[in-house]
Enzyme design. Structure first.
Site, short mmCIF file in Angstrom:
data_model
loop_
_atom_site.label_atom_id
_atom_site.label_comp_id
_atom_site.label_asym_id
_atom_site.label_seq_id
_atom_site.Cartn_x
_atom_site.Cartn_y
_atom_site.Cartn_z
N ASP A 1 -3.73 -10.68 -1.95
CA ASP A 1 -4.15 -10.11 -0.67
C ASP A 1 -5.63 -9.74 -0.76
O ASP A 1 -6.15 -9.48 -1.85
CB ASP A 1 -3.31 -8.85 -0.42
CG ASP A 1 -3.36 -8.33 1.00
OD1 ASP A 1 -2.38 -8.55 1.74
OD2 ASP A 1 -4.35 -7.67 1.36
N HIS B 1 0.80 -1.23 0.00
CA HIS B 1 0.00 0.00 0.00
C HIS B 1 0.84 1.28 0.00
O HIS B 1 0.30 2.35 -0.29
CB HIS B 1 -0.92 0.04 1.22
CG HIS B 1 -2.00 -1.01 1.22
ND1 HIS B 1 -2.86 -1.19 0.17
CD2 HIS B 1 -2.33 -1.94 2.15
CE1 HIS B 1 -3.70 -2.18 0.45
NE2 HIS B 1 -3.39 -2.65 1.64
N HIS C 1 -6.88 -7.03 0.17
CA HIS C 1 -6.93 -5.61 -0.17
C HIS C 1 -6.27 -5.36 -1.52
O HIS C 1 -5.27 -6.00 -1.86
CB HIS C 1 -6.21 -4.77 0.91
CG HIS C 1 -6.77 -4.94 2.27
ND1 HIS C 1 -6.27 -5.87 3.17
CD2 HIS C 1 -7.78 -4.30 2.91
CE1 HIS C 1 -6.97 -5.79 4.31
NE2 HIS C 1 -7.88 -4.85 4.16
N ASP D 1 -4.93 -12.50 4.33
CA ASP D 1 -6.13 -11.93 4.95
C ASP D 1 -7.41 -12.22 4.17
O ASP D 1 -8.47 -11.66 4.49
CB ASP D 1 -5.96 -10.42 5.18
CG ASP D 1 -5.29 -9.70 4.03
OD1 ASP D 1 -5.09 -10.32 2.97
OD2 ASP D 1 -4.95 -8.51 4.20
#
Length: 386
Positions: A160, A124, A162, A249
């Site tokens: 992931d 990120h 995200h 995740d």
């Protein structure tokens, strides 16, 4: 790439607890994975400012250094709940970047067939801003290094939960880098980006591929979406190296997200990535960790499966977790359930995507991505053979 110093990336009372990486390495050791023939465990060196500056603004690096001395700084994404500052933050973050860079360089130079930077995957971080628990974007630093060494086509696949927004942003206008991200819909989860319509900047159209999955997607749905999109674009792009960010995740009990994968489904994803690396990239595969906040229940098992797949034979899901590891996990995270086996009882099975055959939310997400991106690769969005 491993050294206990990588555990110093520690934001204190924070979801990104380094215990998840500590327990991963302990489980892999106890199961004998790190002692396999042909496996080398190398200690990384810290990435220097010049290397970090291939993707980060020098002013941002200077601010990170200043924040690392204990000064209270609340700019450039630092000093927030997501990205609190901590002593030694620059050194710890640069060491992770150095580990991932070294992994990619070793594979690109032919010094290793495959490599893993399990503490990495901080996808990120932006050029001039910390975000989403990430200070320096180690995957982007590694990819930039491989490009510097002469690579003409690098594929980045992010699984992931995200969206891999930082890596996408950094290479959005670079046709040499294909970024593919499968993630929970940005309508329901941070960072709010990763819609199918995000397909690359001018001159790099088609270089970004995003699969935005509905909350509640399970193993079968996730794997169906993966196989409906990822193999096709990778085969068309023909990368010289495959880099994967393997955040755990997506797990069904992860406290920060809403997908419903088991460790068995995650293991199936790693096997698919391995096979694709062999098929499209001559076996050149670099893997990193990423997110994952079920610190005992999922991450150590998922990433131990990843380490097994990268280093040789996959682990039998029925493998029992060693008593030595269970004792360590119970001591390090009292009150957390400690898994007794490397399986959740999942199968890793999925049904191939056929347009219109199973018109649920997952298939609508697949169709949206294929419609937005497949024409850039000369592929037919409606043909399941592509």
């Amino acid at each position: 790439m491993w050294d206990d110093a990588l555990l110093r990336y520690d934001m204190g009372e924070h979801p990104l607890d380094p215990v998840r990486v500590e327990l991963t390495m302990a489980l892999a050791r106890d199961l004998g994975i790190l002692a396999r023939d042909g496996v080398a465990v190398r200690a990384p060196e810290q990435a220097g400012d010049e290397m970090l500056a291939t993707v980060h603004d020098p002013d941002y690096i200077a601010v990170v250094k200043a924040a690392s001395t204990g000064r209270r700084i609340g700019i450039m994404g630092l000093g927030t709940t997501d990205n609190p500052t901590f002593p030694g933050m620059h050194d710890a973050s640069a060491l992770i970047a150095g580990a991932t860079r070294a992994a990619a360089e070793a594979v690109w130079r032919g010094e290793a067939d495959r490599a893993v930077s399990i503490a990495g995957g901080l996808h990120h971080a932006m050029p001039a801003r910390a975000a989403g628990f990430c200070v320096y974007n180690d995957p982007a630093v590694a990819i930039a290094r491989v490009l510097e060494l002469g690579a003409e086509r690098v594929a980045y696949v992010d699984i992931d939960v995200h969206h891999g927004d930082g890596v996408q942003e950094i290479f959005y206008d670079d046709p040499r880098v294909l970024t593919v991200s499968l993630h929970e819909s940005p309508r329901s989860l941070f960072p709010g980006t990763g819609f199918p319509e995000e397909t690359g900047g001018p001159g790099a159209e088609g270089s970004a591929v995003n699969v935005a999955l509905p909350p509640g997607t399970d193993d079968a749905g996730w794997l169906r979406a993966f196989h409906a999109v990822v193999p096709g674009v990778l085969r068309a792009f023909r990368p010289q190296l495959l880099f994967t960010q393997c955040g755990a995740d997506t797990y069904r009990h992860d406290p920060l997200a809403n997908l419903r994968l088991t460790v068995d489904g995650q293991r199936a994803a790693y096997l698919a990535l391995r096979d694709l690396a062999e098929e499209v990239a001559g076996g050149k595969w670099v893997a990193s960790g990423g997110g994952g906040y079920a610190l005992v229940e999922c991450v150590p098992r998922a990433w131990t499966h990843l380490l097994a797949v990268v280093t040789g034979e996959a682990l039998d899901p029925a493998t029992q977790t060693p008593q030595s590891w269970r004792s360590l996990a119970a001591a390090r995270r009292p009150g957390h359930p400690v898994p007794a086996a490397m399986t959740d009882g999942g199968t890793g099975q999925w049904t191939p995507w056929v347009p219109g055959q199973t018109p649920d939310a997952v298939d609508r997400a697949v169709m949206a991505t294929r419609t937005a991106t497949f024409p850039f690769f000369g592929l037919d969005p409606h043909d399941p053979r592509d």
